[in-house]
Design a protein around this motif. Sequence first.
Motif, PDB file in Angstrom:
ATOM      1  N   GLN A  79       3.399 -37.481   3.681  1.00 12.40           N
ATOM      2  CA  GLN A  79       4.619 -37.361   2.807  1.00 12.40           C
ATOM      3  C   GLN A  79       5.624 -36.151   1.840  1.00 12.40           C
ATOM      4  O   GLN A  79       5.550 -35.468   1.117  1.00 12.40           O
ATOM      5  N   ARG A  80       4.693 -37.106   1.022  1.00 10.70           N
ATOM      6  CA  ARG A  80       5.241 -37.292  -0.533  1.00 10.70           C
ATOM      7  C   ARG A  80       4.251 -35.936  -1.569  1.00 10.70           C
ATOM      8  O   ARG A  80       5.089 -35.495  -1.941  1.00 10.70           O
ATOM      9  N   LEU A  81       2.956 -36.023  -0.913  1.00  9.31           N
ATOM     10  CA  LEU A  81       2.294 -34.864  -1.669  1.00  9.31           C
ATOM     11  C   LEU A  81       2.815 -33.757  -0.914  1.00  9.31           C
ATOM     12  O   LEU A  81       2.770 -32.541  -1.908  1.00  9.31           O
ATOM     13  N   GLN A  82       3.214 -33.447   0.120  1.00  7.90           N
ATOM     14  CA  GLN A  82       2.945 -32.422   0.750  1.00  7.90           C
ATOM     15  C   GLN A  82       4.644 -32.105   0.280  1.00  7.90           C
ATOM     16  O   GLN A  82       4.597 -30.646   0.449  1.00  7.90           O
ATOM     17  N   THR A  83       5.611 -32.383   0.204  1.00  6.09           N
ATOM     18  CA  THR A  83       6.612 -31.818  -0.338  1.00  6.09           C
ATOM     19  C   THR A  83       6.436 -32.479  -1.902  1.00  6.09           C
ATOM     20  O   THR A  83       7.395 -31.968  -2.566  1.00  6.09           O
TER      21      THR A  83
END
Length: 135
Positions: A79-83
């Motif tokens: 989620q961190r990487l995608q956002t």
Amino acid sequence: MKGFSQRSGIQVNVNCTPEQERMRVRVEIALFRILQEALSNAYRHAHTSVVDVYLERKSDRVSLVVQDHGQGIPAEELQRLQTNIGGGVGVSSMRERIHELRGVFEIQSDSSGTVVSARIPLYQKLVRPSRNGKL
Ligand SMILES: Nc1ncnc2c1ncn2[C@@H]1O[C@H](COP(=O)(O)OP(=O)(O)OP(=O)(O)O)[C@@H](O)[C@H]1O
Ligand SMILES: [Mg+2]
């Protein structure tokens, strides 16, 4: 690629459109860097024995997909990487490179592995008709 396979013990299957013309140097470098980072991530984090690479060239775009069959990225990290908040330098610099070239970057992952994909538009020379309509 052979060197990477030998050093890492990971089998890399490369699938690409045959007889490709050269692309702009910036595009080629971007693709190379993405591949390098995705392979390095697969080696360091995925615990996979096989990576599949797909390079598809169309007249107006090129796409690169790097898929591993490892353990996947933990949900919170993904989620961190995608956002694009936090995460390592690797994924965010892949994304930046692709965006600079007006492309689309995606990273998807679950417990059966991770897929990194990049699509970059290729511009063709415009042929404008002259005023009298002739080329
Ligand atoms: N193919 C993968 N399989 C499993 N986890 C991955 C994969 N790629 C990335 N990750 C996870 O996502 C995190 C962020 O990756 P990223 O490449 O941005 O940073 P990094 O590899 O940790 O450091 P570096 O800045 O050296 O690249 C990794 O630390 C790892 O937890
Ligand atoms: Mg990395």
